[in-house]
Scaffold this motif. Sequence first.
Motif, mmCIF file in Angstrom:
data_model
loop_
_atom_site.group_PDB
_atom_site.id
_atom_site.type_symbol
_atom_site.label_atom_id
_atom_site.label_comp_id
_atom_site.label_asym_id
_atom_site.label_seq_id
_atom_site.Cartn_x
_atom_site.Cartn_y
_atom_site.Cartn_z
ATOM 1 N N ASP A 82 0.837 -1.206 0.000
ATOM 2 C CA ASP A 82 0.000 0.000 0.000
ATOM 3 C C ASP A 82 0.868 1.251 0.000
ATOM 4 O OD1 ASP A 82 -1.629 -2.199 0.913
ATOM 5 O OD2 ASP A 82 -3.124 -0.724 1.531
ATOM 6 N N ALA A 83 1.923 1.240 0.823
ATOM 7 C CA ALA A 83 2.807 2.406 0.912
ATOM 8 C C ALA A 83 3.454 2.711 -0.433
ATOM 9 C CB ALA A 83 3.875 2.174 1.971
ATOM 10 N N LEU A 84 3.907 1.687 -1.127
ATOM 11 C CA LEU A 84 4.525 1.888 -2.436
ATOM 12 C C LEU A 84 3.510 2.454 -3.426
ATOM 13 C CD1 LEU A 84 6.542 -1.428 -2.486
ATOM 14 C CD2 LEU A 84 7.574 0.842 -2.703
ATOM 15 N N ALA A 85 2.314 1.877 -3.456
ATOM 16 C CA ALA A 85 1.286 2.341 -4.388
ATOM 17 C C ALA A 85 0.938 3.805 -4.144
ATOM 18 C CB ALA A 85 0.033 1.472 -4.257
ATOM 19 N N LEU A 86 0.860 4.205 -2.881
ATOM 20 C CA LEU A 86 0.532 5.595 -2.561
ATOM 21 C C LEU A 86 1.691 6.538 -2.853
ATOM 22 C CD1 LEU A 86 -1.387 5.073 0.804
ATOM 23 C CD2 LEU A 86 -2.364 5.825 -1.378
ATOM 24 N N ALA A 87 2.906 6.151 -2.437
ATOM 25 C CA ALA A 87 4.062 7.037 -2.600
ATOM 26 C C ALA A 87 4.408 7.265 -4.061
ATOM 27 C CB ALA A 87 5.271 6.457 -1.860
ATOM 28 N N GLU A 141 0.983 9.801 -4.944
ATOM 29 C CA GLU A 141 0.622 10.968 -4.156
ATOM 30 C C GLU A 141 1.885 11.685 -3.672
ATOM 31 O OE1 GLU A 141 -2.486 11.896 -3.783
ATOM 32 O OE2 GLU A 141 -3.341 10.121 -4.763
ATOM 33 N N PRO A 142 1.894 13.020 -3.645
ATOM 34 C CA PRO A 142 3.119 13.743 -3.269
ATOM 35 C C PRO A 142 3.517 13.614 -1.806
ATOM 36 C CG PRO A 142 1.309 15.263 -3.704
ATOM 37 C CD PRO A 142 0.843 13.921 -4.154
ATOM 38 N N ASP A 143 2.564 13.402 -0.895
ATOM 39 C CA ASP A 143 2.927 13.295 0.517
ATOM 40 C C ASP A 143 3.810 12.079 0.769
ATOM 41 O OD1 ASP A 143 1.659 15.540 1.424
ATOM 42 O OD2 ASP A 143 -0.095 14.501 2.222
ATOM 43 N N SER A 156 18.388 21.259 -6.134
ATOM 44 C CA SER A 156 19.108 22.519 -5.935
ATOM 45 C C SER A 156 18.552 23.300 -4.748
ATOM 46 C CB SER A 156 19.034 23.384 -7.206
ATOM 47 O OG SER A 156 17.717 23.874 -7.426
ATOM 48 N N GLU A 157 17.305 22.977 -4.376
ATOM 49 C CA GLU A 157 16.679 23.619 -3.218
ATOM 50 C C GLU A 157 16.878 22.815 -1.940
ATOM 51 O OE1 GLU A 157 12.650 23.957 -4.437
ATOM 52 O OE2 GLU A 157 13.062 25.431 -6.009
ATOM 53 N N GLY A 158 17.621 21.697 -2.040
ATOM 54 C CA GLY A 158 17.942 20.917 -0.859
ATOM 55 C C GLY A 158 17.211 19.601 -0.701
ATOM 56 N N THR A 159 16.371 19.245 -1.669
ATOM 57 C CA THR A 159 15.653 17.973 -1.591
ATOM 58 C C THR A 159 16.587 16.821 -1.931
ATOM 59 O OG1 THR A 159 13.609 19.075 -2.266
ATOM 60 C CG2 THR A 159 13.638 16.671 -2.408
ATOM 61 N N GLU A 160 16.539 15.762 -1.169
ATOM 62 C CA GLU A 160 17.378 14.580 -1.407
ATOM 63 C C GLU A 160 16.995 13.946 -2.746
ATOM 64 O OE1 GLU A 160 17.993 10.309 -1.452
ATOM 65 O OE2 GLU A 160 16.061 11.246 -1.007
ATOM 66 N N THR A 161 17.964 13.292 -3.415
ATOM 67 C CA THR A 161 17.797 12.822 -4.791
ATOM 68 C C THR A 161 16.583 11.917 -4.979
ATOM 69 O OG1 THR A 161 20.179 12.964 -5.179
ATOM 70 C CG2 THR A 161 18.897 11.615 -6.713
ATOM 71 N N PHE A 162 16.467 10.882 -4.163
ATOM 72 C CA PHE A 162 15.337 9.963 -4.319
ATOM 73 C C PHE A 162 14.015 10.692 -4.139
ATOM 74 C CE2 PHE A 162 12.042 7.598 -2.079
ATOM 75 C CZ PHE A 162 11.739 6.624 -3.015
ATOM 76 N N GLU A 163 13.912 11.508 -3.100
ATOM 77 C CA GLU A 163 12.657 12.194 -2.827
ATOM 78 C C GLU A 163 12.328 13.203 -3.919
ATOM 79 O OE1 GLU A 163 9.252 13.175 -0.266
ATOM 80 O OE2 GLU A 163 10.248 11.559 -1.323
ATOM 81 N N ALA A 164 13.347 13.817 -4.501
ATOM 82 C CA ALA A 164 13.120 14.748 -5.603
ATOM 83 C C ALA A 164 12.490 14.028 -6.794
ATOM 84 C CB ALA A 164 14.422 15.415 -6.006
ATOM 85 N N MET A 165 13.018 12.840 -7.114
ATOM 86 C CA MET A 165 12.478 12.059 -8.233
ATOM 87 C C MET A 165 11.052 11.586 -7.928
ATOM 88 S SD MET A 165 14.639 11.724 -10.824
ATOM 89 C CE MET A 165 14.280 10.154 -11.618
ATOM 90 N N ARG A 166 10.857 11.069 -6.731
ATOM 91 C CA ARG A 166 9.528 10.558 -6.367
ATOM 92 C C ARG A 166 8.491 11.676 -6.379
ATOM 93 N NH1 ARG A 166 5.717 10.471 -2.674
ATOM 94 N NH2 ARG A 166 6.751 12.113 -1.478
ATOM 95 N N TYR A 167 8.795 12.763 -5.714
ATOM 96 C CA TYR A 167 7.863 13.877 -5.597
ATOM 97 C C TYR A 167 7.530 14.468 -6.977
ATOM 98 C CZ TYR A 167 5.926 18.360 -4.063
ATOM 99 O OH TYR A 167 5.110 19.455 -3.876
#
Length: 269
Positions: A145-150, A153-155, A252-263
Amino acid sequence: MTPKRHGTDALRWIRSQILPIADAHDHPVRNWMAKRNLWRPELPLPPSIRWIPADAPVFRGSHSGIGAIAFPLAPVEAWRASYPDTPSPSAVQLVCIDADGERADYENSQGNRVDKPKFGNARMSVWTIGDVRGESVSVCEGAADALALAAREPDPVIATLTTPRPPTAWQVALSMFSSVTIWPDMDTEDEQGRRPGLDAVVALAQARKLAGRFIEVMGVDVDKDAADAAITTPFGDIDMDELNRFAEDLQSEGTETFEAMRYASTLLK
């Protein structure tokens, strides 16, 4: 015969067998995700996911597949404090699969065939995807469920991996978030008219509202939960050049690489 282990000893024993995942497109973990539309193939895997091969001692030579996905579990505050690194886990859940990503199992020390065992103390421990240091978070039950949501959804997402009990304890654990969205399992009623996952979420929502905190409860349109719904909700095409540009701006604004791609991928879908 492998000796029976409990608590800390079991966790220490299983951790010694866990390996990093070589993130190849045909890895069994990728196959497991692809069969269920859980995760975009264009995205890197969540960095905390690990792997245990079928020939590891824990499986006692009885694994029916190729290995198991290992999900580290720790309290919410531990994930927040260690981000972007993975905290020292208080428990680990395994999901046994075969080479094609289908369900597999093995014989545990009690002689039972199991496919999703836990090792260590999983009470009040969770798995997370994304940056959970912010004010908003989605909460669900189960790694799939967590994978499907992440992936949709941006959160960032918190997975309890068990039905939250008691709900009031989870109210305290989630109190650092100003906004919580819960995606409960839409259980069918048992003989006593109970729906464990949904009942627990209702109690948690009431406790959070009484504390003056925002909470939203979401449900899926089909089947039981977000992972079930993902099977019939394939990902659309995404422009990788645009995704990479967006992710680079976030980094460039400080977001970590994985989270930047996911978001970025959840906004460009």
